[in-house]
Design a protein around this motif. Structure first.
Motif, PDB file in Angstrom:
ATOM      1  N   PRO A  20       1.819  -2.436 -13.122  1.00  0.00           N
ATOM      2  CA  PRO A  20       2.214  -1.684 -11.922  1.00  0.00           C
ATOM      3  C   PRO A  20       3.136  -0.508 -12.266  1.00  0.00           C
ATOM      4  CG  PRO A  20       3.442  -3.725 -12.064  1.00  0.00           C
ATOM      5  CD  PRO A  20       2.467  -3.757 -13.191  1.00  0.00           C
ATOM      6  N   PRO A  21       3.237   0.477 -11.381  1.00  0.00           N
ATOM      7  CA  PRO A  21       3.963   1.720 -11.690  1.00  0.00           C
ATOM      8  C   PRO A  21       5.463   1.689 -11.391  1.00  0.00           C
ATOM      9  CG  PRO A  21       2.818   1.978  -9.616  1.00  0.00           C
ATOM     10  CD  PRO A  21       2.488   0.601 -10.114  1.00  0.00           C
ATOM     11  N   PHE A  22       6.190   0.835 -12.096  1.00  0.00           N
ATOM     12  CA  PHE A  22       7.647   0.819 -11.982  1.00  0.00           C
ATOM     13  C   PHE A  22       8.197   0.060 -13.191  1.00  0.00           C
ATOM     14  CE2 PHE A  22       5.546  -1.850  -8.781  1.00  0.00           C
ATOM     15  CZ  PHE A  22       5.782  -3.124  -9.261  1.00  0.00           C
ATOM     16  N   PRO A  23       9.501   0.220 -13.477  1.00  0.00           N
ATOM     17  CA  PRO A  23      10.080  -0.379 -14.685  1.00  0.00           C
ATOM     18  C   PRO A  23       9.922  -1.897 -14.764  1.00  0.00           C
ATOM     19  CG  PRO A  23      11.541   1.299 -13.814  1.00  0.00           C
ATOM     20  CD  PRO A  23      10.462   1.101 -12.784  1.00  0.00           C
ATOM     21  N   GLU A  24      10.027  -2.407 -15.997  1.00  0.00           N
ATOM     22  CA  GLU A  24       9.702  -3.807 -16.291  1.00  0.00           C
ATOM     23  C   GLU A  24      10.776  -4.797 -15.862  1.00  0.00           C
ATOM     24  OE1 GLU A  24       9.765  -7.526 -18.548  1.00  0.00           O
ATOM     25  OE2 GLU A  24      11.196  -5.881 -18.809  1.00  0.00           O
ATOM     26  N   TYR A  25      12.013  -4.527 -16.127  1.00  0.00           N
ATOM     27  CA  TYR A  25      13.082  -5.522 -15.953  1.00  0.00           C
ATOM     28  C   TYR A  25      13.810  -5.309 -14.631  1.00  0.00           C
ATOM     29  CZ  TYR A  25      17.222  -8.320 -17.134  1.00  0.00           C
ATOM     30  OH  TYR A  25      18.232  -9.258 -17.143  1.00  0.00           O
ATOM     31  N   ILE A  26      13.896  -6.326 -13.799  1.00  0.00           N
ATOM     32  CA  ILE A  26      13.439  -7.703 -13.914  1.00  0.00           C
ATOM     33  C   ILE A  26      12.101  -7.871 -13.194  1.00  0.00           C
ATOM     34  CG2 ILE A  26      15.642  -8.875 -14.284  1.00  0.00           C
ATOM     35  CD1 ILE A  26      16.024  -9.071 -11.299  1.00  0.00           C
ATOM     36  N   SER A  27      11.496  -9.039 -13.337  1.00  0.00           N
ATOM     37  CA  SER A  27      10.187  -9.267 -12.726  1.00  0.00           C
ATOM     38  C   SER A  27      10.300  -9.416 -11.213  1.00  0.00           C
ATOM     39  CB  SER A  27       9.557 -10.537 -13.303  1.00  0.00           C
ATOM     40  OG  SER A  27       8.483 -10.975 -12.490  1.00  0.00           O
ATOM     41  N   GLY A  28       9.606  -8.523 -10.493  1.00  0.00           N
ATOM     42  CA  GLY A  28       9.612  -8.584  -9.041  1.00  0.00           C
ATOM     43  C   GLY A  28       9.025  -9.879  -8.514  1.00  0.00           C
ATOM     44  N   HIS A  29       7.910 -10.324  -9.088  1.00  0.00           N
ATOM     45  CA  HIS A  29       7.294 -11.580  -8.652  1.00  0.00           C
ATOM     46  C   HIS A  29       8.255 -12.745  -8.823  1.00  0.00           C
ATOM     47  CE1 HIS A  29       3.331 -10.054  -7.829  1.00  0.00           C
ATOM     48  NE2 HIS A  29       2.807 -11.262  -7.765  1.00  0.00           N
ATOM     49  N   ALA A  30       8.959 -12.767  -9.938  1.00  0.00           N
ATOM     50  CA  ALA A  30       9.884 -13.866 -10.192  1.00  0.00           C
ATOM     51  C   ALA A  30      11.010 -13.876  -9.163  1.00  0.00           C
ATOM     52  CB  ALA A  30      10.449 -13.758 -11.605  1.00  0.00           C
ATOM     53  N   VAL A  31      11.564 -12.712  -8.876  1.00  0.00           N
ATOM     54  CA  VAL A  31      12.691 -12.625  -7.931  1.00  0.00           C
ATOM     55  C   VAL A  31      12.261 -13.017  -6.527  1.00  0.00           C
ATOM     56  CG1 VAL A  31      14.456 -11.137  -6.916  1.00  0.00           C
ATOM     57  CG2 VAL A  31      13.796 -10.806  -9.292  1.00  0.00           C
ATOM     58  N   ILE A  32      11.227 -12.357  -6.017  1.00  0.00           N
ATOM     59  CA  ILE A  32      10.873 -12.573  -4.614  1.00  0.00           C
ATOM     60  C   ILE A  32      10.270 -13.960  -4.398  1.00  0.00           C
ATOM     61  CG2 ILE A  32      10.607 -10.092  -4.266  1.00  0.00           C
ATOM     62  CD1 ILE A  32       7.491 -12.066  -3.882  1.00  0.00           C
ATOM     63  N   SER A  33       9.543 -14.474  -5.373  1.00  0.00           N
ATOM     64  CA  SER A  33       8.934 -15.800  -5.225  1.00  0.00           C
ATOM     65  C   SER A  33      10.004 -16.882  -5.180  1.00  0.00           C
ATOM     66  CB  SER A  33       7.965 -16.072  -6.368  1.00  0.00           C
ATOM     67  OG  SER A  33       6.876 -15.179  -6.335  1.00  0.00           O
ATOM     68  N   ALA A  34      10.974 -16.783  -6.069  1.00  0.00           N
ATOM     69  CA  ALA A  34      12.051 -17.781  -6.081  1.00  0.00           C
ATOM     70  C   ALA A  34      12.865 -17.717  -4.797  1.00  0.00           C
ATOM     71  CB  ALA A  34      12.947 -17.570  -7.292  1.00  0.00           C
ATOM     72  N   ALA A  35      13.102 -16.509  -4.287  1.00  0.00           N
ATOM     73  CA  ALA A  35      13.869 -16.354  -3.047  1.00  0.00           C
ATOM     74  C   ALA A  35      13.125 -16.973  -1.870  1.00  0.00           C
ATOM     75  CB  ALA A  35      14.137 -14.872  -2.785  1.00  0.00           C
ATOM     76  N   ALA A  36      11.842 -16.664  -1.741  1.00  0.00           N
ATOM     77  CA  ALA A  36      11.044 -17.217  -0.643  1.00  0.00           C
ATOM     78  C   ALA A  36      10.932 -18.732  -0.750  1.00  0.00           C
ATOM     79  CB  ALA A  36       9.656 -16.583  -0.634  1.00  0.00           C
ATOM     80  N   ALA A  37      10.769 -19.233  -1.971  1.00  0.00           N
ATOM     81  CA  ALA A  37      10.622 -20.680  -2.172  1.00  0.00           C
ATOM     82  C   ALA A  37      11.851 -21.442  -1.700  1.00  0.00           C
ATOM     83  CB  ALA A  37      10.343 -20.974  -3.640  1.00  0.00           C
ATOM     84  N   GLU A  38      13.038 -20.865  -1.890  1.00  0.00           N
ATOM     85  CA  GLU A  38      14.261 -21.536  -1.438  1.00  0.00           C
ATOM     86  C   GLU A  38      14.267 -21.686   0.082  1.00  0.00           C
ATOM     87  OE1 GLU A  38      16.788 -23.006  -3.312  1.00  0.00           O
ATOM     88  OE2 GLU A  38      15.190 -22.689  -4.775  1.00  0.00           O
TER      89      GLU A  38
END
Length: 455
Positions: free
Chosen positions: A362-380
């Protein structure tokens, strides 16, 4: 002698007759009321409505961060109607979200179907924040027809439409102060060729996506920087023992030897809203819903499995959408602060010119992983709404030809979503581990600060 037999005339009791008529009317009215409420109070209708917005977001190529904005304001509008109609069980977000002003209260003398009004408020706000504006008009007409066909009285219908409009306008006015409009004219990302810094990747070579998203006003976070992330490992491709070098080689080696399950995992969580396909000299795009849309679907799965009522369903979607929104703001702040180079750029330049990741970078910088951040937040938030260790099967990707996956819990799904980006070849593992840690903190903060249901 014949005994005389007297016949008494029946006495007409007007009072009893009137009571009978009133009783029949009340029974008929209550039946009609039950009929239309079976339609408008069905939580499945709310799930279908969220999916309708999801489809519009997909059709119009909304980037993931903007999609999260679409979902959050629409869900909050719906929730505020529910909270106004049932204050004994649901608490308004006004004041809990510090900058959300109190929502106008309904007229106590007017009968309102608050579930129906919440659906309309969701659609009115969703209609306003998407483009082309008006994309949900036909669906709004469908909802109104459902209510009328089910027997909703005209006064209840009109009162419900009027109140939904009041709340929707209130939320839209509030949304316009989140700095979104200002970021539309903000400066673009400056591309440089400095080692370790992000540059556009093939096949689109698109410019950096939403470099100012960290400036958007969050809901629960005090600022985009409230949940800090440690600095990523420094760029170093000269020392084979460096953390960075080993991270790059890990991505390449995994990408070169993916198992069938790892490929499925990468494809399942790809969630690329606009993938550019290149076949010879031809280029064409394929669309899927983005990561926020995927987690909206998962919220629906949880609601259905738990047989949640209408209000609880709306509350769960709303809390998850708030977590997604704030998680994207935090993540994008970190991304453009770090400006880290993608694995594909390093590998094709220094190791293997012909190497390509499993999924498109995808067209944006690597660090940190967007999927990792938003998925963990939603899961909580979904764990808070529906419980931990709730096994479920997610078939929401089947419309794109991707088989379902089964998870033991929302948190397990979030962990896999983050790890999938390494198998996809677009993230180093450290970005996913760190992203998951940040996301969990954001989700926990949302659960801690926002008390939607009154126990």
């Amino acid at each position: 002698m014949i005994n005389s037999i007297s016949f008494s005339k029946p006495i007409f009791d007007m009072n009893r007759f009137l009571l009978l008529i009133v009783g029949v009317i009340l029974v008929f009215t209550s039946c009609k009321k039950a009929d239309y409420q079976k339609v408008t109070h069905d939580p499945e209708l709310y799930r279908v409505t969220v999916k309708k917005l999801n489809d519009i977001v997909l059709e119009n190529n909304f980037p993931p961060v903007i999609a999260s904005r679409n979902y959050v304001y629409a869900n909050i509008a719906a929730y505020e109607v529910i909270a106004a109609g049932d204050p004994q069980h649901f608490r308004s977000l006004a004041g809990q979200i510090k900058h959300l002003p109190a929502v106008p209260k309904p007229d106590k003398d007017k009968e309102i179907d608050f579930q129906f009004a919440s659906l309309l408020s969701f659609c009115f706000v969703g209609n306003a924040v998407t483009f082309p504006e008006g994309s949900m008009f036909l669906y709004i007409d469908e909802l109104k027809k459902k209510a009328k066909d089910a027997g909703m009285p005209s006064d209840v219908f009109n009162n419900s439409v009027a109140y939904s409009d009041i709340v929707a306008k209130h939320i839209m006015k509030w949304s316009k102060k989140d700095n979104y409009a200002q970021t539309r004219s903000a400066s673009k990302y400056t591309v440089t060729r400095k080692d370790g810094r992000w540059i556009p990747t093939p096949p689109m070579y698109a410019q950096a996506l939403e470099p100012h998203w960290g400036e958007i006003r969050p809901m629960v976070l005090d600022s985009a920087s409230q949940i800090p992330a440690p600095e990523p490992p420094p760029y170093n491709m000269t020392d084979k023992n460096s953390v960075f070098y080993k991270s790059v080689m890990e991505v390449k080696q995994l990408g070169d030897s993916l198992t069938t399950d790892q490929k499925h995992m990468a494809d399942f969580w790809d969630d690329n809203a606009f993938k550019m396909n290149v076949v010879g000299h031809a280029m064409f795009a394929t669309k899927k819903f983005g990561p926020a849309g995927h987690w909206m679907n998962i919220a629906g799965i949880g609601s259905k499995m738990k047989n949640a009522d209408f209000g609880t369903t709306v509350a769960a979607y709303t809390q998850a959408s708030i977590a997604l929104f704030d998680a994207f703001i935090n993540c994008w702040y970190v991304k453009y602060k770090a400006n880290s180079v993608r694995p594909e750029t390093v590998i094709t330049k220094l190791i293997d010119h012909d190497w390509r990741p499993r999924i498109q970078t995808p067209p944006f910088p690597e660090y940190i992983s967007g999927h990792a951040v938003i998925s963990a937040a939603a899961a909580e938030t979904l764990t808070h709404s529906f419980g931990d260790n709730m096994a479920y099967t997610d078939a929401s990707e089947s419309e794109f030809g991707i088989p379902a996956r089964t998870f033991t819990s929302f948190r397990a799904a979030a962990q896999e979503a983050g790890l999938s980006r390494v198998y996809g070849g677009i993230h180093y593992k450290n970005a996913c581990i760190t992203g998951s840690m940040s996301g969990r903190k954001i989700g926990q903060l949302v659960v801690e600060k926002l008390k939607l249901k009154i126990k």
